[in-house]
Design an enzyme around this catalytic site. Structure first.
Site, PDB file in Angstrom:
ATOM      1  N   GLY A  93       2.751   4.093  13.539  1.00  0.00           N
ATOM      2  CA  GLY A  93       3.664   3.016  13.831  1.00  0.00           C
ATOM      3  C   GLY A  93       3.267   2.364  15.241  1.00  0.00           C
TER       4      GLY A  93
ATOM      5  CD  GLU B 110      13.414   0.527   9.475  1.00  0.00           C
ATOM      6  OE1 GLU B 110      14.127   1.653   9.523  1.00  0.00           O
ATOM      7  OE2 GLU B 110      13.992  -0.427   9.776  1.00  0.00           O
TER       8      GLU B 110
ATOM      9  CE  LYS C  43      -1.949   2.811   2.653  1.00  0.00           C
ATOM     10  NZ  LYS C  43      -1.958   4.162   1.754  1.00  0.00           N
TER      11      LYS C  43
ATOM     12  CB  CYS D 178      13.166   8.751   7.996  1.00  0.00           C
ATOM     13  SG  CYS D 178      14.194   7.733   7.057  1.00  0.00           S
TER      14      CYS D 178
ATOM     15  CD  GLU E 108      10.083  12.619  11.379  1.00  0.00           C
ATOM     16  OE1 GLU E 108       8.662  12.210  11.521  1.00  0.00           O
ATOM     17  OE2 GLU E 108      10.756  12.005  10.708  1.00  0.00           O
TER      18      GLU E 108
ATOM     19  N   GLY F 183       6.824   4.620   8.286  1.00  0.00           N
ATOM     20  CA  GLY F 183       5.897   6.222   8.247  1.00  0.00           C
ATOM     21  C   GLY F 183       6.240   6.709   9.798  1.00  0.00           C
ATOM     22  CB  SER F 184       4.126   9.129  11.415  1.00  0.00           C
ATOM     23  OG  SER F 184       2.917   8.673  11.419  1.00  0.00           O
ATOM     24  CB  THR F 185       6.631   7.796  15.795  1.00  0.00           C
ATOM     25  OG1 THR F 185       7.955   7.510  15.334  1.00  0.00           O
ATOM     26  CG2 THR F 185       6.964   7.354  17.252  1.00  0.00           C
TER      27      THR F 185
HETATM   28  P1  NAD Z   1       2.278   8.252   7.943  1.00  0.00           P
HETATM   29  O1  NAD Z   1       2.704   7.339   9.171  1.00  0.00           O
HETATM   30  O2  NAD Z   1       1.365   9.229   8.066  1.00  0.00           O
HETATM   31  O3  NAD Z   1       1.851   7.379   6.790  1.00  0.00           O
HETATM   32  C1  NAD Z   1       2.656   6.404   6.040  1.00  0.00           C
HETATM   33  C2  NAD Z   1       1.713   5.261   5.550  1.00  0.00           C
HETATM   34  O4  NAD Z   1       0.913   4.615   6.454  1.00  0.00           O
HETATM   35  C3  NAD Z   1       0.861   5.684   4.371  1.00  0.00           C
HETATM   36  O5  NAD Z   1       0.785   4.700   3.431  1.00  0.00           O
HETATM   37  C4  NAD Z   1      -0.329   5.746   5.123  1.00  0.00           C
HETATM   38  O6  NAD Z   1      -1.417   5.625   4.265  1.00  0.00           O
HETATM   39  C5  NAD Z   1      -0.201   4.717   6.104  1.00  0.00           C
HETATM   40  N1  NAD Z   1      -1.324   4.798   7.001  1.00  0.00           N
HETATM   41  C6  NAD Z   1      -1.744   6.099   7.879  1.00  0.00           C
HETATM   42  N2  NAD Z   1      -2.676   5.775   8.779  1.00  0.00           N
HETATM   43  C7  NAD Z   1      -2.780   4.277   8.712  1.00  0.00           C
HETATM   44  C8  NAD Z   1      -3.224   3.315   9.765  1.00  0.00           C
HETATM   45  N3  NAD Z   1      -4.138   3.846  10.685  1.00  0.00           N
HETATM   46  N4  NAD Z   1      -3.265   1.942   9.358  1.00  0.00           N
HETATM   47  C9  NAD Z   1      -2.471   1.658   8.463  1.00  0.00           C
HETATM   48  N5  NAD Z   1      -1.426   2.453   7.607  1.00  0.00           N
HETATM   49  C10 NAD Z   1      -1.711   3.734   7.823  1.00  0.00           C
HETATM   50  O7  NAD Z   1       3.586   8.737   7.298  1.00  0.00           O
HETATM   51  P2  NAD Z   1       4.013   9.798   6.396  1.00  0.00           P
HETATM   52  O8  NAD Z   1       3.387  10.894   6.369  1.00  0.00           O
HETATM   53  O9  NAD Z   1       3.414   9.110   4.954  1.00  0.00           O
HETATM   54  O10 NAD Z   1       5.582   9.763   6.029  1.00  0.00           O
HETATM   55  C11 NAD Z   1       6.361  10.455   6.913  1.00  0.00           C
HETATM   56  C12 NAD Z   1       6.811   9.508   8.037  1.00  0.00           C
HETATM   57  O11 NAD Z   1       7.430   8.432   7.640  1.00  0.00           O
HETATM   58  C13 NAD Z   1       7.947  10.467   8.915  1.00  0.00           C
HETATM   59  O12 NAD Z   1       7.488  10.378  10.262  1.00  0.00           O
HETATM   60  C14 NAD Z   1       9.199   9.919   8.323  1.00  0.00           C
HETATM   61  O13 NAD Z   1      10.490  10.007   9.462  1.00  0.00           O
HETATM   62  C15 NAD Z   1       8.881   8.445   8.521  1.00  0.00           C
HETATM   63  N6  NAD Z   1       9.823   7.626   7.423  1.00  0.00           N
HETATM   64  C16 NAD Z   1      10.557   6.712   8.153  1.00  0.00           C
HETATM   65  C17 NAD Z   1      11.573   5.868   7.341  1.00  0.00           C
HETATM   66  C18 NAD Z   1      12.440   5.338   8.176  1.00  0.00           C
HETATM   67  O14 NAD Z   1      13.140   4.278   7.526  1.00  0.00           O
HETATM   68  N7  NAD Z   1      12.715   5.238   9.556  1.00  0.00           N
HETATM   69  C19 NAD Z   1      11.827   6.052   6.016  1.00  0.00           C
HETATM   70  C20 NAD Z   1      10.937   7.280   5.354  1.00  0.00           C
HETATM   71  C21 NAD Z   1       9.919   7.943   6.293  1.00  0.00           C
END
Ligand code: NAD
Length: 505
Positions: free
Chosen positions: A261, A278, A203, A312, A409, A256-258
């Protein structure tokens, strides 16, 4: 800051144009491109201009159920389950070749959808995605179990116990990725999961679905059996939530975001589903008084400004020894203000827009809060562009350790630079965060470099560089930056279970 926003049309690769012209984009389920069961769609837009790029299927629970069912069926179908390890490795290599052949087109789609400069996409992230598949193509033939000598008292007289372990694919994997580097993030999950013999439902983020959809087509062209990779597009709270909590998903691999996560981990806990996370970061860079200052200025500036700081591991907190502090601030300000902002497809642009107006607003709110609290904006701190999505590279000084700017962040091109006098004190500041993703240290002193690396609470520490990443280098977050590691042998472990077989013979 100079800003130019040219229309991308004339520069478009014919295959990228054809992809966009093909009309509403469906979901990839079991090798077929289908509409969402509800018929719902959403728009994806060019963040530089706000222009509509394509209409995308909006998956919900019913579509996720179908995609997981297709992945479950593919897991044991002979075309995949009986493929030899050598053939699986060759297939991964072929996928790398196909991505490479389509690199121009994929880079343009990434730029149009995400905003990043075409150079970053074409010469940084698409080749990095290719490298993921090449690296993991060597692994299927090297996934080994062990034979184990036993001393079991229940062994019948005259018999022996033959015990060994098998490494088996964990099962159906839900791969959920963010919008900052969509193609690379997807490849970092697909390559090791396929090497292990898993099947997946991918996704992509709702802001950036295009390259995942094109990748879905290319995987078929490379010869991946139907259903092994399924792609569902949609919103996090709908498709993402349904996928992350699906009872037939054995493993969630999430970047994605903490905040999201933690939510996924809590839901997984109820079913003891395997999870790799991650997550976010607030990465410190420590600049010692003996650092090569010109090299450091470039490294930390790129560390925070590349991809508009939507990285990130971005070097968002920079601590410079007081003897080099002023030179560093001046150098970073000069570097930042020299960057040309423009449409990512403009060959003269160094930086594109942020991914959305929402993200630019968020970044601006952080800076406005700092301004109101007396923080000095040395350069940048300005939103711009027809859609309000560009953000100028920003250097702040006078940011206190307790400010939100220092603790949360930002995910934008905003660096806080702070002087220090004492090494113990600065290591305390660097570690005083809930995050632990990455850090860097700049010094000519070999001992100091490695001593400091040992003291930083972080999944990766770079010495005299920042953001050096590769498929062979394990990458993961300590503290609230994640669970588990991607890349390298540890990345493969995410997708394997161990089975012990004990036989009386
Ligand atoms: P996000 O957490 O909002 O979304 C990430 C993904 O999760 C998207 O596909 C989103 O649709 C999905 N998502 C959102 N809510 C969900 C839920 N309830 N259940 C399942 N999936 C859901 O993050 P973002 O704003 O897209 O990305 C930015 C974040 O990603 C930043 O915090 C960044 O640090 C992090 N990031 C981390 C790494 C790493 O390797 N540690 C790499 C890149 C980005």
């Amino acid at each position: 800051m100079t800003l130019t926003v040219h229309p991308p049309g004339p520069h478009l690769h014919p295959d990228a144009a054809a992809f966009l012209d093909r009309g509403p984009r469906g979901l990839l389920i079991g090798g077929e491109w289908v509409r969402a069961a509800s018929g719902a769609t959403f728009a994806t837009r060019d963040p530089a201009t706000g222009e509509h790029l394509a209409e995308i299927a909006r998956a919900d629970t019913a579509d996720v159920d179908a995609a997981v069912a297709a992945a479950t069926e593919a897991l044991t179908a002979p075309a995949w389950a009986e493929m030899t390890p050598a053939a699986r490795g060759a297939l991964l290599w072929r996928i790398a070749d196909v991505i490479e052949e389509h690199a121009d087109e994929l880079a343009q789609l990434e730029t149009l959808d995400q905003g990043k400069s075409w150079r970053t996409a074409r010469f940084g992230e698409i080749p990095a995605a290719v490298n993921q598949f090449r690296y993991y193509s060597g692994w299927p033939t090297k996934i080994l179990g062990e034979t184990i000598p036993t001393s079991l008292s229940r062994t019948p007289p005259g018999k022996q116990v033959f015990a060994y372990t098998r490494r088996e694919p964990v099962g159906v994997v839900a791969a959920i990725v963010p919008w900052n580097s969509p193609m690379l993030m997807a490849s970092m999950k697909l390559a090791p999961a396929l090497a292990a013999g898993c099947t997946l439902v991918l996704k992509p983020a709702e802001d950036t679905p295009l390259t995942a959809l094109r990748l879905g087509e290319l995987l078929g062209e490379a010869g991946l059996p139907a259903g092994v990779v399924n792609v569902v597009t949609g919103y996090g709270g709908e498709a993402g939530e349904a996928l992350a909590t699906h009872r037939d998903v054995a493993k969630v691999t999430f970047t994605g975001s903490t905040a999201v996560g933690k939510h996924i981990a809590a839901a997984a806990g109820a079913d003891l589903r395997r999870v790799t996370l991650e997550l976010g970061g607030k990465s410190p860079s420590i600049v010692m008084d003996d650092a090569d200052i010109d090299q450091t200025i470039e490294a930390v500036s790129r560390g925070i400004f590349d991809n508009g700081g939507q990285v990130c591991v971005a070097s968002s907190r920079i601590y410079a020894h007081r003897d080099v502090y002023e030179r560093l601030v001046e150098g970073m300000a000069a570097f930042g203000s020299s960057l040309r902002l423009g449409h990512g497809l403009d060959p003269h642009a160094d930086l594109g827009p942020l991914v959305s107006a929402t993200q630019a607003e968020r970044v601006d709110a952080f800076v406005a809060e700092g301004r109101a609290a007396g923080v000095d904006v040395v350069t940048g701190g300005r939103r711009d562009g027809p859609a309000g999505t560009f953000y100028s590279p920003t250097v702040l000084t006078g940011v206190r350790e307790d400010m939100r700017l220092m603790r949360e962040e930002i995910f934008g091109p905003v660096a806080a630079v702070t002087p220090f006098d004492d090494l113990d004190e600065v290591i305390g500041w660097a570690n005083d965060t809930r995050y632990g993703l990455a850090a860097s240290v700049f010094t000519q002193g070999l001992s100091n470099a490695h001593r400091i690396a040992g003291r930083l609470q972080s999944g990766t520490v770079w010495v005299n560089c920042h953001s050096f990443l590769g498929p062979e280098l394990p990458k993961g977050g300590h503290k609230e930056s994640g669970w588990g590691y991607e890349n390298g042998a540890q990345g493969l472990e995410n997708y394997l279970e161990t089975k012990t077989v004990v036989a009386v013979i």
